[in-house]
Design a protein around this motif. Structure first.
Motif, PDB file in Angstrom:
ATOM      1  N   VAL A 898       0.864  -1.181   0.000  1.00 11.30           N
ATOM      2  CA  VAL A 898       0.000   0.000   0.000  1.00 11.30           C
ATOM      3  C   VAL A 898       0.906   1.238   0.000  1.00 11.30           C
ATOM      4  N   GLU A 899       0.782   2.034  -1.008  1.00 11.05           N
ATOM      5  CA  GLU A 899       1.573   3.278  -1.111  1.00 11.05           C
ATOM      6  C   GLU A 899       0.606   4.445  -1.210  1.00 11.05           C
ATOM      7  N   CYS A 900       0.522   5.203  -0.123  1.00 15.38           N
ATOM      8  CA  CYS A 900      -0.489   6.272  -0.065  1.00 15.38           C
ATOM      9  C   CYS A 900       0.102   7.481   0.642  1.00 15.38           C
ATOM     10  N   GLU A 901      -0.073   8.648   0.062  1.00 14.86           N
ATOM     11  CA  GLU A 901       0.387   9.868   0.700  1.00 14.86           C
ATOM     12  C   GLU A 901      -0.500  10.190   1.897  1.00 14.86           C
ATOM     13  N   ILE A 939      -1.633  -1.258  -4.166  1.00 19.09           N
ATOM     14  CA  ILE A 939      -2.584  -0.136  -4.215  1.00 19.09           C
ATOM     15  C   ILE A 939      -1.779   1.155  -4.013  1.00 19.09           C
ATOM     16  N   LYS A 940      -2.052   2.156  -4.845  1.00 22.98           N
ATOM     17  CA  LYS A 940      -1.344   3.434  -4.775  1.00 22.98           C
ATOM     18  C   LYS A 940      -2.347   4.570  -4.924  1.00 22.98           C
ATOM     19  N   LEU A 941      -2.349   5.519  -3.970  1.00 16.40           N
ATOM     20  CA  LEU A 941      -3.226   6.690  -4.036  1.00 16.40           C
ATOM     21  C   LEU A 941      -2.368   7.940  -3.817  1.00 16.40           C
ATOM     22  N   GLN A 942      -2.470   8.884  -4.724  1.00 19.06           N
ATOM     23  CA  GLN A 942      -1.684  10.114  -4.594  1.00 19.06           C
ATOM     24  C   GLN A 942      -2.483  11.305  -5.091  1.00 19.06           C
ATOM     25  N   LYS A 943      -2.094  12.472  -4.559  1.00 27.12           N
ATOM     26  CA  LYS A 943      -2.726  13.718  -4.974  1.00 27.12           C
ATOM     27  C   LYS A 943      -1.919  14.320  -6.114  1.00 27.12           C
ATOM     28  N   ILE A 944      -2.601  14.719  -7.182  1.00 26.51           N
ATOM     29  CA  ILE A 944      -1.940  15.304  -8.353  1.00 26.51           C
ATOM     30  C   ILE A 944      -2.494  16.703  -8.573  1.00 26.51           C
ATOM     31  N   PRO A 945      -1.884  17.500  -9.478  1.00 30.09           N
ATOM     32  CA  PRO A 945      -2.333  18.890  -9.670  1.00 30.09           C
ATOM     33  C   PRO A 945      -3.820  19.019  -9.985  1.00 30.09           C
ATOM     34  N   ASN A 946      -4.294  20.258  -9.823  1.00 28.22           N
ATOM     35  CA  ASN A 946      -5.693  20.620 -10.102  1.00 28.22           C
ATOM     36  C   ASN A 946      -6.668  19.921  -9.157  1.00 28.22           C
ATOM     37  N   GLU A 947      -6.228  19.636  -7.913  1.00 25.81           N
ATOM     38  CA  GLU A 947      -7.072  19.050  -6.878  1.00 25.81           C
ATOM     39  C   GLU A 947      -7.629  17.692  -7.285  1.00 25.81           C
ATOM     40  N   LEU A 948      -6.848  16.916  -8.026  1.00 23.21           N
ATOM     41  CA  LEU A 948      -7.251  15.577  -8.475  1.00 23.21           C
ATOM     42  C   LEU A 948      -6.530  14.519  -7.660  1.00 23.21           C
ATOM     43  N   PHE A 949      -7.128  13.310  -7.639  1.00 13.55           N
ATOM     44  CA  PHE A 949      -6.527  12.148  -6.982  1.00 13.55           C
ATOM     45  C   PHE A 949      -6.349  11.042  -8.012  1.00 13.55           C
ATOM     46  N   ARG A 950      -5.267  10.269  -7.871  1.00 10.76           N
ATOM     47  CA  ARG A 950      -4.977   9.150  -8.786  1.00 10.76           C
ATOM     48  C   ARG A 950      -4.922   7.864  -7.951  1.00 10.76           C
ATOM     49  N   ASN A 994       2.842  -4.297 -16.926  1.00 12.04           N
ATOM     50  CA  ASN A 994       3.420  -5.368 -16.096  1.00 12.04           C
ATOM     51  C   ASN A 994       2.283  -5.975 -15.292  1.00 12.04           C
ATOM     52  N   GLY A 995       1.670  -7.021 -15.795  1.00 14.98           N
ATOM     53  CA  GLY A 995       0.483  -7.571 -15.169  1.00 14.98           C
ATOM     54  C   GLY A 995      -0.703  -6.721 -15.563  1.00 14.98           C
ATOM     55  N   VAL A 996      -1.458  -6.274 -14.596  1.00 10.90           N
ATOM     56  CA  VAL A 996      -2.626  -5.437 -14.868  1.00 10.90           C
ATOM     57  C   VAL A 996      -2.693  -4.350 -13.808  1.00 10.90           C
ATOM     58  N   ASN A 997      -3.059  -3.120 -14.245  1.00 15.13           N
ATOM     59  CA  ASN A 997      -3.112  -1.972 -13.344  1.00 15.13           C
ATOM     60  C   ASN A 997      -4.332  -1.143 -13.702  1.00 15.13           C
ATOM     61  N   PHE A 998      -5.324  -1.082 -12.769  1.00 16.42           N
ATOM     62  CA  PHE A 998      -6.530  -0.266 -12.939  1.00 16.42           C
ATOM     63  C   PHE A 998      -6.231   1.142 -12.419  1.00 16.42           C
ATOM     64  N   ILE A 999      -6.411   2.165 -13.268  1.00 14.83           N
ATOM     65  CA  ILE A 999      -6.076   3.546 -12.899  1.00 14.83           C
ATOM     66  C   ILE A 999      -7.336   4.395 -12.960  1.00 14.83           C
ATOM     67  N   PHE A1000      -7.640   5.105 -11.832  1.00 12.47           N
ATOM     68  CA  PHE A1000      -8.805   5.976 -11.728  1.00 12.47           C
ATOM     69  C   PHE A1000      -8.316   7.376 -11.341  1.00 12.47           C
ATOM     70  N   ILE A1001      -8.793   8.400 -12.039  1.00 10.04           N
ATOM     71  CA  ILE A1001      -8.462   9.795 -11.712  1.00 10.04           C
ATOM     72  C   ILE A1001      -9.767  10.522 -11.415  1.00 10.04           C
ATOM     73  N   PHE A1002      -9.861  11.144 -10.245  1.00 14.00           N
ATOM     74  CA  PHE A1002     -11.133  11.717  -9.804  1.00 14.00           C
ATOM     75  C   PHE A1002     -10.873  12.881  -8.836  1.00 14.00           C
ATOM     76  N   LYS A1003     -11.949  13.642  -8.622  1.00 12.74           N
ATOM     77  CA  LYS A1003     -11.962  14.696  -7.609  1.00 12.74           C
ATOM     78  C   LYS A1003     -12.744  14.226  -6.408  1.00 12.74           C
ATOM     79  N   GLU A1004     -12.443  14.814  -5.236  1.00  8.49           N
ATOM     80  CA  GLU A1004     -13.200  14.471  -4.046  1.00  8.49           C
ATOM     81  C   GLU A1004     -14.633  14.954  -4.222  1.00  8.49           C
ATOM     82  N   LEU A1005     -15.604  14.059  -3.872  1.00  4.26           N
ATOM     83  CA  LEU A1005     -17.013  14.395  -4.017  1.00  4.26           C
ATOM     84  C   LEU A1005     -17.422  15.401  -2.948  1.00  4.26           C
ATOM     85  N   ILE A1006     -18.202  16.411  -3.376  1.00  2.13           N
ATOM     86  CA  ILE A1006     -18.704  17.406  -2.426  1.00  2.13           C
ATOM     87  C   ILE A1006     -19.848  16.801  -1.651  1.00  2.13           C
ATOM     88  N   LYS A1007     -19.873  17.068  -0.349  1.00  2.36           N
ATOM     89  CA  LYS A1007     -20.913  16.480   0.494  1.00  2.36           C
ATOM     90  C   LYS A1007     -22.287  16.961   0.073  1.00  2.36           C
TER      91      LYS A1007
END
Length: 1007
Positions: A898-901, A939-950, A994-1007
């Protein structure tokens, strides 16, 4: 910057009653009750002189008693003398303004008596006091006047001391060579007079010059010589001055411990003799040294005491130095705003118009004096030159005639003399002639020489050797051209050739030579063609005129410097007489002249201006001449249709003439008007704001309150301005408020809340921001802004209580949701025991894991301090651990990463993310590692520019088909992933690198 102190011996007027010198002071004091009239007056003055250096205040008391008797008896000569004595005592105490006042009274009386010596002595005293007050132009003027009188009287002791004081002025101007020149002249006269006591001042001041020239070894040597004499004479005042400057010497060399030692020693002595100026300087120096050592605790106390003394005695130099020290202190203690304000005060004071005029007038006086002196020297040189020319011409004619006679006699007798005895007599006469010739030439101060057509020297006298620096033997081996400056060699060569050939050439000319030591000298020479023993020679004479050339060059340089000084000035400067007539106009700024200079010279003010303006100027000139002091004023003129404001001042040059200076202050006047308007806006703003504003003095008395402050406390302005801060503070808070006030007195701002009492007795909570407010006189007030926050604090407490209730309720909700999901998971697990079909059990197991993934989120939330966000790294670690426990039988050799900021997500975003991870990891566990004993799920989760998450979920096991589309997934789990992706509005791609890697890029949902 550390100030140096000049050591001068103040000349009180000569005692006019030397018939009563007593050996012991005690004897004099015992005699006083028995004496009356003139005898008592004399004794009192002698006692005043005796106590000057050891107890200045007692000296002043005795002097005032003597003065009262002298005034009663109408003895003008004694009054003048006693006034000078009292003035000296005040000067030693550092009260220079009072000393000047007494000296001026003494001078007026001395001028009535026309006693030149007392007049000169008093002028020297006035020069010393004015220099200590920073009026260096006035000081130099008095010195030059005194010097003229002493020279007329041939009073060498007075000349020596005056030269020393002139040196002090040039040391202040940083003209060190000129200062050293005057100090050395003074020292030479004192040595000639065998005046060891006064020699201390010369040694000390020469040390100051070498200190400024950074020759610290020589400076220390001269300080030691001065101290040796001062200690022998028990001169406490001189020792204190010497210690003070030695402290400065060690300060420059960064030996701060020694610097503190000498300043403290000087401070002790100055306090014992009540030398306020010395105390003020030592305190300032000690503060500066402590700042350099980063020891700040005592610095404000030292500077405050020093500044108080400087203001008391109106010592502008020391006031500016103290402002500068304050600036250094606050800069070093990280208070740049306060440091900047003190720096500006220091610079403004040092750059004031008076200081600028001091230096300008000093330069003019110095140039005037040097010019007059050089003119006298040039006249003497001219007379000397004429005398030398006459002597030289007589010598040449005599030599030529004598040589001709000798040659004639030799030729005459040579034919007739055959007898050895006669030859011997001729030889003896020839030797006598040569001895007479050599004796004559060797006793001349002019150089006499001859050289042959090849230029080789054939004869030189002693003066030739002295001028060139070569010995007679060396010169007789040289050619005349060998010591001529290269600049003149071609000219001399051609001239010598013309002279040898008998052509007419100008006999007298000037040229430069180079001495044996390599120095350049100017000589004035005269040469003629002679024949000696049938040999053609050039006979020349020369005198050294280097000093005359240097005098002319210095005069030209001084005139050029003065012209440059005037050219660089923006002020208009006139010399006018008492009737307002323009005598001369400096070529400074012609654009600001009311009319061209040519139209003003020789005319009076009433011929140029209207009656109102000319009368205004004449009044200022009259006031200046009657008071014999500078008068400052502002005035306005229209020049070429433009209105200008000027800052003017008139300074007395003599009894009938003044120096008038006008400086363009139009911009300053405009700025001042804008400042007044700005202050009016500020006052309106202060009165309009809703926050209360108060200013209190160092004793916490109100000195200003605005309308809002009165409204908050319920008092009128008149009532509050008679009150103290502690009047509105409850008793239990007064100690705290007093402590806060002391912090501000030391330059620090504070923000705090406190309960204050209104006029009606009601307690209100105030939020207060308070800062120190420095005044021009050095006092520290406090300015405060405050507002009533009583209702706001009560509302905040209610909100906090309500929020705590809601947090407890929300924790309970999360806890119950988690328990309910746990019940659902347990029921699914129990139900799965009664199902035999493998696929049905798998369905129940997957549903159980999904419920656990959501339950895990609620568990993390109700255990967290923040009930709205979840630590994703902690959650994913727990989720993976739970899944691996669930499938442990099939996962031997498989690991997870698990690699998560450091990311926190709200619950609306965390639940779909957790379910996606749950489905994809479960799928990998089932299908990715068939027929394999090892593998990695990551599993890897990181914050990227423009307030997005990968979010990346992958493994290095079996690969998906390249044609795989998530939206067309065959299994329910992958279809659920697609639904969750849509819920997150996430971009999706599948990486097959290398194997299989599912990649999702999204913004945090507003409550």
């Amino acid at each position: 910057m550390r100030k140096i102190v000049f050591l001068v011996f103040i000349l009180a007027a000569n005692l006019l009653f030397s018939d009563h010198h007593f050996a012991e002071v005690d004897s004099l004091e015992n005699l006083l009750p028995e004496l009356k009239g003139k005898e008592k007056m004399k004794t009192l003055n002698i006692l005043a002189v005796e106590y000057i250096e050891y107890d200045p205040q007692r000296s002043i008391d005795y002097g005032n008693q003597a003065l009262a008797i002298a005034e009663k008896l109408e003895l003008i000569d004694y009054q003048s003398n006693i006034l000078s004595t009292i003035g000296v005592a005040y000067e030693i105490r550092g009260n220079y303004s009072k000393a000047i006042e007494l000296y001026e009274e003494s001078l007026k009386l001395a001028e009535q008596l026309d006693d030149k010596k007392i007049i000169a002595n008093t002028m020297v005293n006035l020069s010393t006091a004015n220099q200590n007050m920073g009026s260096h132009d006035v000081a130099l003027n008095y010195c030059l006047k005194a010097l003229d009188i002493y020279e007329d009287l041939d009073f060498k002791e007075g000349i020596a001391k005056t030269l020393n004081n002139i040196g002090n002025v040039y040391l202040y101007l940083q003209q060190y060579e000129k200062a050293l020149q005057y100090y050395l002249q003074s020292m030479a006269l004192k040595q000639e007079l065998d005046n060891s006591a006064d020699l201390a001042s010369s040694y000390h001041n020469i040390a100051l010059v070498y200190q400024e020239l950074e020759d610290y070894q020589k400076a220390r040597q001269y300080y030691d010589q001065a101290l040796d004499i001062l200690n022998k004479n028990h001169d406490d005042y001189g020792i204190a001055v010497c210690y003070t400057n030695m402290a400065s010497l060690y300060f420059i060399q960064e030996d701060y411990d020694k610097s503190l030692f000498y300043d403290n020693e000087a401070l002790v002595i100055n306090k014992s003799i009540e030398n306020k100026d010395g105390i003020c300087l030592n305190l300032n120096n000690i503060a500066n040294t402590l700042i350099q050592q980063n020891k700040y605790t005592q610095v404000p106390d030292f500077l405050e005491e020093s500044l108080t003394i400087a203001r008391e005695y109106k010592n502008r130099d020391m006031i500016a130095d103290n402002y500068g020290a304050y600036a250094d202190f606050y800069e070093q203690t990280n208070k740049p705003d306060i440091a900047l304000s003190y720096f500006k005060k220091s610079k403004a004071l040092k750059d004031s118009i008076n200081d600028a005029m001091n230096k300008q007038v000093i330069a003019e006086l110095g140039i005037q004096y040097e010019t007059t002196k050089r003119e006298k020297e040039l006249e003497l040189l001219k007379v000397g030159a004429i005398h030398h020319n006459q002597v030289r011409n007589y010598l040449i004619y005599g030599l030529v005639f004598g040589l001709a006679v000798v040659i004639f006699l030799l030729n005459l007798y040579y034919e007739k003399i055959k007898d050895g005895k006669i030859r011997q007599e001729i030889q003896e006469k020839l030797q006598e002639s040569e001895i007479l010739y050599r004796t004559l030439t060797d006793n001349l101060k002019s150089a006499v020489y001859t050289f042959n057509p090849e230029g080789k020297m054939t004869y030189v006298n002693k003066a030739t050797c002295q001028i060139t620096g070569y010995s007679e033997e060396e010169l007789l081996k040289m050619r005349f051209f060998d010591f001529i400056h290269p600049q003149f060699r071609d000219y001399i060569s051609q001239r010598g050739l013309s002279l040898i050939q008998g052509e007419n050439v100008v006999p007298n000319y000037e040229l430069k030579i180079i001495t044996k030591e390599g120095k350049e000298k100017w000589i004035e020479t005269s040469s003629t063609r002679v024949t000696i023993s049938n040999n053609i020679m050039v006979l020349g004479t020369a005198i050294d005129v280097t000093e005359r050339h240097l005098a002319i060059e210095k005069l030209q340089a001084s005139e050029a410097h003065l012209r440059a000084l005037f050219a660089g000035m923006e002020e208009v400067i006139f010399v006018m007489d008492k009737n307002g007539k323009y005598i001369s106009i400096a070529p400074t700024n012609p654009d600001l002249l009311y009319k061209p200079a040519s139209e003003l010279i020789g005319k009076k003010l009433n011929e140029i201006f209207e009656a109102e303006i000319s009368g205004f100027f004449l009044d200022k000139i009259t006031l200046c001449l009657s008071a014999q002091e500078m008068v400052s004023f502002d005035y306005q003129l229209d020049i070429n249709g433009v209105a200008y404001w000027f800052g003017g001042c008139v300074t007395p040059l003599s009894q009938d003439t003044v120096l008038f200076i006008g400086r363009d202050i139009t911009d300053e006047k405009i700025s001042m008007q804008k400042l007044i308007e700005s202050e009016e806006k500020y006052r309106n703003l202060v009165e309009a704001i809703e926050e209360g504003m108060t200013i209190v003095d160092k004793d916490m008395n109100f000195v200003f309150v605005n309308n809002a402050a009165c409204k908050i406390y319920g008092y009128s302005k008149q009532e509050m301005l008679k009150m103290n801060v502690l009047d509105i503070v409850p008793a239990e808070y007064r100690e705290l408020i007093s402590a806060q006030h002391k912090i501000r007195l030391h330059g620090e701002s504070t923000t705090y809340e406190n309960w204050n009492k209104r006029k009606d007795g009601e307690l209100r909570l105030m939020k207060i921001s308070a800062s120190p407010l420095k005044l021009e006189n050095g006092a520290v007030n406090t300015i405060s802004l405050f507002s009533d926050v009583t209702e706001m604090r009560e509302a905040e407490e209610k909100i906090k209580a309500s929020l705590r209730e809601k947090e407890v309720l929300l924790q309970e909700v999360y806890h119950r949701v988690k328990n309910n999901m746990q019940i659902i998971s347990s029921m699914l697990k129990l139900q799965s025991r009664y199902i035999n079909k493998e696929n049905a059990i798998e369905v129940f197991k997957n549903s159980q894991n999904r419920v656990k993934s959501m339950s895990l989120i609620h568990e993390k939330l109700y255990r967290s301090n923040d009930l709205s966000r979840i630590d994703i790294n902690d959650y994913l670690e727990s989720l993976l651990k739970q899944l691996f426990i669930s499938y442990h039988a099939n996962l031997h050799g498989i690991i997870y990463q698990v690699e998560c900021e450091n990311i926190n997500l709200n619950i609306n975003t965390a639940i779909p993310c957790g379910l996606i991870v749950n489905e994809l990891v479960t799928n990998a566990m089932k299908h990715a590692f068939r027929n394999r004993e090892d593998g990695i799920i990551f599993i890897k989760l990181q914050k990227i520019p423009n307030e997005l998450f990968r979010l990346e979920v992958g493994n290095n096991g079996s690969d998906f088909s390249p044609e795989f589309k998530l939206e067309n997934a065959p299994s329910f789990g992958l279809q659920l992933v697609d639904i969750l992706r849509s819920q997150l509005h996430a971009e999706f791609r599948l990486d097959h690198t290398n194997g299989v890697n599912f990649i999702f890029i999204f913004k945090e949902l507003i409550k």
